[in-house]
Scaffold this motif. Structure first.
Motif, PDB file in Angstrom:
ATOM      1  N   CYS A   1       6.720  -1.416   5.565  1.00  0.00           N
ATOM      2  CA  CYS A   1       5.633  -2.010   6.356  1.00  0.00           C
ATOM      3  C   CYS A   1       5.132  -1.096   7.470  1.00  0.00           C
ATOM      4  CB  CYS A   1       6.107  -3.334   6.952  1.00  0.00           C
ATOM      5  SG  CYS A   1       6.626  -4.540   5.704  1.00  0.00           S
TER       6      CYS A   1
ATOM      7  N   VAL B   1      -1.238  -6.491   9.133  1.00  0.00           N
ATOM      8  CA  VAL B   1      -0.836  -7.725   8.462  1.00  0.00           C
ATOM      9  C   VAL B   1      -1.468  -8.932   9.156  1.00  0.00           C
ATOM     10  CG1 VAL B   1       1.354  -6.747   7.695  1.00  0.00           C
ATOM     11  CG2 VAL B   1       1.251  -7.966   9.876  1.00  0.00           C
TER      12      VAL B   1
ATOM     13  N   ARG C   1       1.364  -0.795   8.540  1.00  0.00           N
ATOM     14  CA  ARG C   1       0.584  -1.818   7.839  1.00  0.00           C
ATOM     15  C   ARG C   1      -0.139  -2.740   8.817  1.00  0.00           C
ATOM     16  NH1 ARG C   1       3.278  -3.311   2.841  1.00  0.00           N
ATOM     17  NH2 ARG C   1       2.243  -5.343   2.930  1.00  0.00           N
TER      18      ARG C   1
ATOM     19  N   CYS D   1       6.079  -8.300   4.684  1.00  0.00           N
ATOM     20  CA  CYS D   1       6.293  -7.764   6.031  1.00  0.00           C
ATOM     21  C   CYS D   1       6.625  -8.858   7.034  1.00  0.00           C
ATOM     22  CB  CYS D   1       5.059  -6.996   6.497  1.00  0.00           C
ATOM     23  SG  CYS D   1       4.747  -5.486   5.555  1.00  0.00           S
TER      24      CYS D   1
END
Length: 249
Positions: free
Chosen positions: A164, A169, A167, A99
């Motif tokens: 992504c 991260v 998500r 990502c």
């Protein structure tokens, strides 16, 4: 807060081959320097048969970056100041993994293998009276040998960014032993009129948000990131303004 550190990565160079037209006769064929068509019994030059635009030269890249006063208007800042200018690509790998492209401005690991040839980028800021950031903006243009190379890179991002969506991260730089964790949650990818965009929300700060935009024109990729409270479409607006400066043919 996303960090950017840049370093050069070598891009590949390819040779552009023009289309060849052949004219045949009963006993022989002749290679022509251009194509023709027949109209009312007379041979005349053919219209453009799909010839692509002339690639933009590396020396032209600097002129595509927007001046601070124009950027300030587009991102809702009273005054942006150039904090750094770059001609190298971000090197470090982050814990964001696949990502990273949706979470940062041009990243060497993301562009690796794409054949890119040069980058010009700026990092601009507006500070509050207490020395905290009110606005952080990155603008970058990345050249490729040919438009088809830029198109191939963009197509790869079109496929990878939606993976992504939603998500959480960690953008901590894995190559920096002193780097600390920095967690962000990504929004949903949009692809509107050939511009990818996504929002990023920093953990622990309900207002501070970043927007990332990516688009291409000719053989140039335009990558923008804008961070501020209550982000909207600022990154997309900046990318659109840069694209207007890039010749299409």
């Amino acid at each position: 807060m996303l960090k950017i550190a840049l370093m050069a990565v070598t891009g590949g160079i390819r040779t552009a081959w023009g289309a060849l037209c052949w004219a045949g006769a009963v006993a022989a064929a002749v290679l022509l320097t251009g194509c023709t068509v027949t109209a009312d019994g007379e041979a005349v030059p053919a219209a453009d048969l799909g010839r692509g635009p002339a690639p933009v030269a590396v020396r032209a890249l600097d002129a595509f970056l927007l001046p601070p006063e124009q950027l300030s208007t587009l991102v809702g800042a009273s005054e942006l100041t150039v904090k750094d200018t770059f001609s190298q690509m971000y090197r470090g790998k982050t814990a964001a993994g696949d990502c990273a492209a949706a979470g940062q401005v041009p990243s060497g690991p993301v562009y690796a293998g794409s054949g890119w040839t040069a980058i010009r980028a700026q990092y601009l800021v507006q500070m509050r009276p207490d020395d905290s950031y009110q606005n952080k903006t990155w603008q970058a243009v990345v050249s490729f040998p040919l438009p088809v190379d830029a198109e191939a890179f963009f197509a790869k991002q079109v496929a990878s960014w939606p993976v992504c969506n939603g998500r959480r991260v960690n953008v901590r730089n894995l190559d920096d032993p002193d780097a600390t964790d920095s967690f962000w949650t990504l929004g949903d990818t949009t692809n509107t009129d050939g511009t990818l965009s996504i929002a990023q929300y920093e953990d622990g700060d309900s207002d501070w948000t970043c927007g990332v935009a990516l688009t291409i024109r000719n053989n140039v990729a335009v990558n923008v990131q804008v961070c501020r409270n209550g982000i909207k479409d600022e990154a997309v607006d900046v990318a659109a303004a840069i694209v207007k400066k890039i010749p299409a043919e």
